[in-house]
Write a protein that holds these residues in place. Structure first.
Motif, PDB file in Angstrom:
ATOM      1  N   GLY A 297       0.772  -0.510  -0.017  1.00 27.66           N
ATOM      2  CA  GLY A 297      -0.092  -0.036  -0.294  1.00 27.66           C
ATOM      3  C   GLY A 297       1.202   1.325   0.134  1.00 27.66           C
ATOM      4  N   ILE A 298       2.022   1.333   0.847  1.00 25.75           N
ATOM      5  CA  ILE A 298       2.703   2.223   0.924  1.00 25.75           C
ATOM      6  C   ILE A 298       3.478   2.291  -0.217  1.00 25.75           C
ATOM      7  CG2 ILE A 298       4.870   2.819   2.375  1.00 25.75           C
ATOM      8  CD1 ILE A 298       3.426   2.353   4.281  1.00 25.75           C
ATOM      9  N   LEU A 299       3.938   1.444  -1.239  1.00 29.18           N
ATOM     10  CA  LEU A 299       5.184   1.262  -2.509  1.00 29.18           C
ATOM     11  C   LEU A 299       3.745   2.331  -3.676  1.00 29.18           C
ATOM     12  CD1 LEU A 299       6.945  -1.150  -2.392  1.00 29.18           C
ATOM     13  CD2 LEU A 299       7.681   0.960  -2.298  1.00 29.18           C
ATOM     14  N   GLU A 300       2.624   1.447  -3.837  1.00 22.48           N
ATOM     15  CA  GLU A 300       1.146   2.344  -4.633  1.00 22.48           C
ATOM     16  C   GLU A 300       0.978   3.553  -4.665  1.00 22.48           C
ATOM     17  OE1 GLU A 300      -3.172   0.830  -5.695  1.00 22.48           O
ATOM     18  OE2 GLU A 300      -2.395   0.092  -3.838  1.00 22.48           O
ATOM     19  N   LYS A 301       1.186   4.456  -3.399  1.00 23.62           N
ATOM     20  CA  LYS A 301       0.450   5.719  -3.215  1.00 23.62           C
ATOM     21  C   LYS A 301       1.440   6.212  -2.224  1.00 23.62           C
ATOM     22  CE  LYS A 301      -2.563   9.280  -4.857  1.00 23.62           C
ATOM     23  NZ  LYS A 301      -4.030   9.125  -5.079  1.00 23.62           N
ATOM     24  N   PRO A 302       2.454   6.131  -1.948  1.00 19.40           N
ATOM     25  CA  PRO A 302       3.635   6.743  -1.296  1.00 19.40           C
ATOM     26  C   PRO A 302       2.907   8.396  -0.375  1.00 19.40           C
ATOM     27  CG  PRO A 302       5.177   6.909  -2.619  1.00 19.40           C
ATOM     28  CD  PRO A 302       3.557   6.455  -2.855  1.00 19.40           C
ATOM     29  N   GLU A 303       2.585   8.858  -1.226  1.00 17.68           N
ATOM     30  CA  GLU A 303       1.568  10.797  -0.546  1.00 17.68           C
ATOM     31  C   GLU A 303       0.803   9.834   0.505  1.00 17.68           C
ATOM     32  OE1 GLU A 303       2.174   9.247  -4.134  1.00 17.68           O
ATOM     33  OE2 GLU A 303       3.582  10.343  -4.546  1.00 17.68           O
ATOM     34  N   ASP A 304      -0.064   9.142   0.328  1.00 20.01           N
ATOM     35  CA  ASP A 304      -1.593   9.387   0.895  1.00 20.01           C
ATOM     36  C   ASP A 304      -1.248   8.094   2.170  1.00 20.01           C
ATOM     37  OD1 ASP A 304      -2.825  11.031  -0.791  1.00 20.01           O
ATOM     38  OD2 ASP A 304      -3.780   9.345  -2.117  1.00 20.01           O
ATOM     39  N   LYS A 305       0.160   7.482   2.695  1.00 23.23           N
ATOM     40  CA  LYS A 305       0.054   6.045   2.993  1.00 23.23           C
ATOM     41  C   LYS A 305       1.366   6.549   4.165  1.00 23.23           C
ATOM     42  CE  LYS A 305      -3.525   3.312   0.640  1.00 23.23           C
ATOM     43  NZ  LYS A 305      -4.254   3.222   1.961  1.00 23.23           N
ATOM     44  N   MET A 306       0.773   7.625   4.190  1.00 24.57           N
ATOM     45  CA  MET A 306       2.796   7.663   5.046  1.00 24.57           C
ATOM     46  C   MET A 306       2.070   7.561   6.861  1.00 24.57           C
ATOM     47  SD  MET A 306       5.492   9.071   3.824  1.00 24.57           S
ATOM     48  CE  MET A 306       5.222   8.489   2.515  1.00 24.57           C
ATOM     49  N   ARG A 307       1.096   7.419   7.393  1.00 24.69           N
ATOM     50  CA  ARG A 307       0.865   6.569   8.366  1.00 24.69           C
ATOM     51  C   ARG A 307       0.133   6.016   8.754  1.00 24.69           C
ATOM     52  NH1 ARG A 307      -4.468   4.824   7.736  1.00 24.69           N
ATOM     53  NH2 ARG A 307      -5.576   4.976   5.566  1.00 24.69           N
ATOM     54  N   ASN A 308       0.755   4.560   7.378  1.00 20.74           N
ATOM     55  CA  ASN A 308       1.133   3.718   7.836  1.00 20.74           C
ATOM     56  C   ASN A 308       2.460   3.145   8.292  1.00 20.74           C
ATOM     57  OD1 ASN A 308      -1.931   4.113   7.218  1.00 20.74           O
ATOM     58  ND2 ASN A 308      -1.301   2.461   4.854  1.00 20.74           N
ATOM     59  N   PHE A 309       3.131   4.095   8.394  1.00 14.22           N
ATOM     60  CA  PHE A 309       4.658   3.622   8.634  1.00 14.22           C
ATOM     61  C   PHE A 309       4.554   3.924  10.453  1.00 14.22           C
ATOM     62  CE2 PHE A 309       6.014   5.473   4.851  1.00 14.22           C
ATOM     63  CZ  PHE A 309       7.555   4.221   4.730  1.00 14.22           C
ATOM     64  N   SER A 310       3.459   4.132  11.396  1.00 14.50           N
ATOM     65  CA  SER A 310       3.434   3.730  12.471  1.00 14.50           C
ATOM     66  C   SER A 310       2.675   2.208  13.175  1.00 14.50           C
ATOM     67  CB  SER A 310       2.218   4.320  12.918  1.00 14.50           C
ATOM     68  OG  SER A 310       1.294   4.279  12.055  1.00 14.50           O
ATOM     69  N   ALA A 311       1.912   1.377  12.118  1.00 15.65           N
ATOM     70  CA  ALA A 311       1.884  -0.134  11.932  1.00 15.65           C
ATOM     71  C   ALA A 311       3.363  -0.295  12.191  1.00 15.65           C
ATOM     72  CB  ALA A 311       0.819  -0.098  11.534  1.00 15.65           C
TER      73      ALA A 311
END
Length: 829
Positions: A250-264
């Motif tokens: 998901g991060i690689l697909e669209k990193p602009e909208d998925k920055m919050r997923n790094f916390s997981a």
């Protein structure tokens, strides 16, 4: 706050629903729709039945009311069409008045008679009879099922005649439990719920939310075995693998909208999950770290991100989005580096108990930082990574030191701007100076990967002298008239433009950085040689000097040779350190050091003494040092050597080739072949007449000048002609024939064009296989030769022959097997 509603594609929703249940096809959806319609029709039919029953109850109540009025004489004949509300109200009022006139005992009597009438409608005997019939039916059906048998086919057998006989047997019938109706009801309820969800919602939530938030069911705690624990551990690892994969994709697909997923992912890196309080598995922590590293390697830009204050200046919408993304990415990268630094700090702190798991996770963190440094050497905070890795280069764990050493070697070989290389070398210099030369060997050996072989520090002075000469020459030519001055001015402008187009400034900057790197490297080397010659890094220092000796300034040559000579004479060095010292000295003397008035005879003696130290055992790889030194001694300095010394070196080199592996032997023969081709003095060693030289050859004498090598011959070539490797046999025959270029004894072109270093590398057999492969030897039967007996006493043969002859005569008379005590018979005579 409510969950964010976004539109997602059908593919993404299918992947989201995969963990819950498989998506329904169109046929299944139609069947569910038909079942739903049937259910709705049944419900409507049921409601109609309830309405009819309700109407019947109302009619029954009206009929009872009518009968009661007739019994009391209050009935009025009224038509249904002429009824109005006033009449109904009056009848009800009269009925209520009559009920009030009755006593309580009369009302109780009427109710008791009513109950008796109902009981008479169903006699007790009939009820008992019906119950008995039902019980008899159930018992009979049970007996029938118990007696029921079914036939079951058994495996066929084959008789002796080859006929196949089929077999059957009867077993008790066991009816299957009827669960179909319950299952169908559950399916109908699920299908109805799905249809309701599809009808009610056309916009779905983000499919990554439940995976990022880890909405997994909590298992019930119960007593488990070790096997169950291992199975549960493997299942948890597989679940977290799937979760990490979904988050990363998901991060690689669209990193602009998925920055919050790094916390997981950061939560999985911790020792204990802060939300659930459950410890994370080591494999999961390692997978999370490596996954984050790979993400940053893919999405980090090649340039350095700058800071833009969007409040102070107005920017475009696209620029604002890019700046926002870069700032968020920078914050996440900084957070990740802080976590890696925390993991490595746990094993670097003094004192305390360090668990094996903490050491392993720190090694993974160091490897992640190495990968980031190699992938993006000029991104933000990368200098912080390099500074931490320089500190880890002197840690107490060998795996981490080896990883950082290899990382810096790769960085030095791939760095074209040289900024990061200069920064790392300066930090290494600061580390060695602060530790007072008490560092591990990896701090020195990592600088062997520097690309400074083709740099000459004396070129600056030479260029300055040439520049002055050219300038004076141009001034003489152009100082003739005003026209010439104008012409000179135009020429300078044109030259300046040409320099800009040819990027001369970049070359000068690069040359300046290389010069600073070399100065820093030799500062480290000379500090150790001067202040601490007994340091444990002396071997690495000498190896580095031998590698970069050709770029040392000429003014340091004399002092460096004196220091190396003093180390050879006074220090108790190993053979490897001695070989590096000798190689450094001969590299210096073969280049610009030829102008020095230095007699290297003592270094020849040291080298001659250490040539037989390397053998086919564990130190066979060190023969490469001897090869590089021989290239300087026998090839480049052959004109400065006497004939006796040259012959002694060739004789000892060939003697040492008998103790090496086939690739070392081939490299030795390659060096001797090259020496034979360059000089004709060595032809005397191929002559077996030993009367040519003066004296007798002494192979144990350490002085090559006085060992009388001219009085011997290269007898080792005869032994090498029977070597197990065919290329060695061919090379030995080639040298024995006088190194012919063509004809008998000439080498093939593919072997003859290789030098000693290429032969040593191409025929390497460290993988326990011949490289290249060699043909198998021909199988032959051994020749059995009958020998003859040798006797110390001449009469012993006749004596034991007489004993055997007497024993045979006795055996023929008695027809028995020959039995005799040979020692007792000998003692009798």
């Amino acid at each position: 706050m409510g969950t964010k509603k976004v539109k997602i594609s059908s593919v993404k929703r299918a992947a989201h629903l995969k963990s819950k249940k498989a998506p329904l096809s169109k046929q299944q959806q139609q069947k569910i729709k038909q079942k739903r319609e049937q259910l709705t029709s049944k419900r409507e039919h049921g409601q109609n039945i309830f309405l009819q029953k309700a109407h019947k109850r109302d009619n029954l109540a009206q009929r009872k009311k009518h009968n009661k009025q007739q019994s009391l004489g209050l009935h009025k004949e009224l038509n249904a069409d002429d009824d109005d509300d006033d009449d109904d109200v009056g009848g009800d009022h009269l009925l209520d008045n009559v009920a009030d006139m009755l006593d309580g005992d009369d009302l109780a009597l009427l109710q008791a008679k009513k109950r008796k009438r109902k009981a008479k409608a169903a006699p007790v005997e009939d009820q008992q009879q019906s119950v008995g019939l039902e019980m008899a039916y159930t018992t009979a059906s049970k007996k029938e099922q118990a007696a029921q048998k079914i036939k079951v086919n058994l495996l066929p057998i084959k008789s002796r005649d080859g006929e196949i006989i089929t077999r059957t047997t009867e077993v008790d019938y066991v009816p299957k439990p009827k669960r179909k109706a319950v299952a169908e009801e559950e399916q109908e309820v699920d299908a109805e719920q799905d249809e309701n969800e599809e009808d009610s919602e056309e916009i779905f939530e983000d499919s990554d939310d439940d995976i990022v938030n880890d909405e997994a069911p909590v298992p019930k705690q119960k007593l488990v075995s070790t096997t169950d624990l291992l199975i549960a551990r493997q299942q948890e690892i597989e679940r977290q693998k799937y979760r990490i994969g979904i988050i990363c994709s998901g991060i690689l697909e669209k990193p602009e909208d998925k920055m919050r997923n790094f916390s997981a992912l950061y939560e999985l890196m911790n020792d204990v999950n802060p939300e659930t309080g459950i410890p994370n598995l080591f494999a999961v922590r390692k997978l999370a770290m490596i996954s984050i590293t790979e993400i940053f390697k893919d999405i980090l830009p090649e340039y350095r991100v700058g800071q833009i204050d969007t409040k102070m200046q107005t920017v475009r919408k696209a620029t604002l989005e890019r700046v926002t993304f870069e700032n968020a990415l920078l914050q996440q990268f900084k957070k990740f580096l802080q976590k890696l630094e925390h993991l490595t700090a746990q094993v670097n702190k003094r004192g305390g108990h360090k668990t094996p798991q903490a050491i392993k996770i720190a090694a993974v963190a160091v490897q992640c930082m190495c990968d980031l440094l190699i992938a993006h050497p000029y991104f933000n905070y990368v200098q912080n990574i390099a500074q931490l890795l320089v500190y880890m280069l002197n840690c107490n764990y060998g795996t981490m030191r080896v990883a950082v050493n290899q990382c810096f070697r790769t960085l030095f070989s791939n760095d074209k701007k040289l900024d990061m290389t200069l920064f790392v070398v300066r930090r290494i210099n600061h580390l060695i100076k602060s530790k007072q030369n008490n560092v591990h060997v990896e701090c020195i050996t990592c600088m062997m990967g520097l690309k400074i072989k083709h740099v000459n520090l004396d070129a600056e002075k030479e260029n300055e002298l040439k520049q002055k000469k050219l300038e004076s020459h141009r001034q003489r030519l152009l100082s003739l008239s005003k026209k010439e001055r104008k012409r000179r001015k135009k020429l300078t402008e044109v030259n300046k433009e040409l320099e800009e187009t040819r990027a001369e400034e970049n070359k000068q900057t690069k040359h300046y950085k290389l010069t600073e790197i070399i100065k820093m490297v030799f500062t480290i080397y000379f500090r150790v040689l001067k202040n601490d010659p007994t340091s444990r890094v002396l071997s690495a220092i000498l190896e580095g000097l031998a590698e970069f000796a050709h770029v040392i300034n000429l003014e340091f040559f004399a002092d460096l040779i004196d220091v190396l000579n003093r180390i050879l004479e006074e220090q108790d060095l190993g053979y490897r350190e001695q070989l590096h010292c000798i190689q450094t000295i001969f590299v210096i003397l073969s280049g610009q050091g030829e102008v020095l008035n230095i007699d290297p005879i003592r270094f020849y003696q040291h080298f001659y003494r250490n040539m037989l130290v390397v053998h086919a055992g564990k130190n066979h790889e060190d023969f490469a040092i001897i090869l590089r030194t021989l290239d300087e001694v026998l090839v480049k300095r052959r004109r400065n050597m006497s004939q006796q010394r040259l012959m002694a070196f060739v004789k000892r080199l060939l003697t040492g080739s008998l103790h090496l592996l086939h690739n070392g032997t081939l490299a030795t023969l390659g060096t001797i072949k090259q020496t034979f081709q360059l000089t004709s003095v060595l032809d005397a060693l191929l002559d077996t007449d030993t009367t040519i030289g003066s004296g007798r050859y002494d192979p144990e004498l350490d002085d090559p000048e006085y060992c009388n090598a001219a009085s011997t011959c290269l007898y080792e070539l005869t032994l090498l002609a029977r070597h197990y490797h065919p290329t060695v046999r061919r090379m030995a025959a080639h040298i024995a024939n006088g190194v012919p270029a063509s004809g008998e004894g000439a080498l093939p072109t593919d072997i003859g064009k290789l030098n000693a270093h290429e032969l040593f590398a191409q025929f390497d057999s460290t993988q326990m296989a011949f490289n290249p492969t060699i043909p198998l030897p021909k199988q032959g039967e051994p020749k059995l030769k009958r020998g003859r007996h040798m006797y110390l006493r001449s009469d012993f043969r006749q004596h034991y022959g007489k004993i055997l002859k007497d024993a045979r005569t006795k055996r023929t008379k008695s027809n028995e097997v020959l039995q005799m005590d040979f020692l007792s018979e000998l003692s009798k005579h």
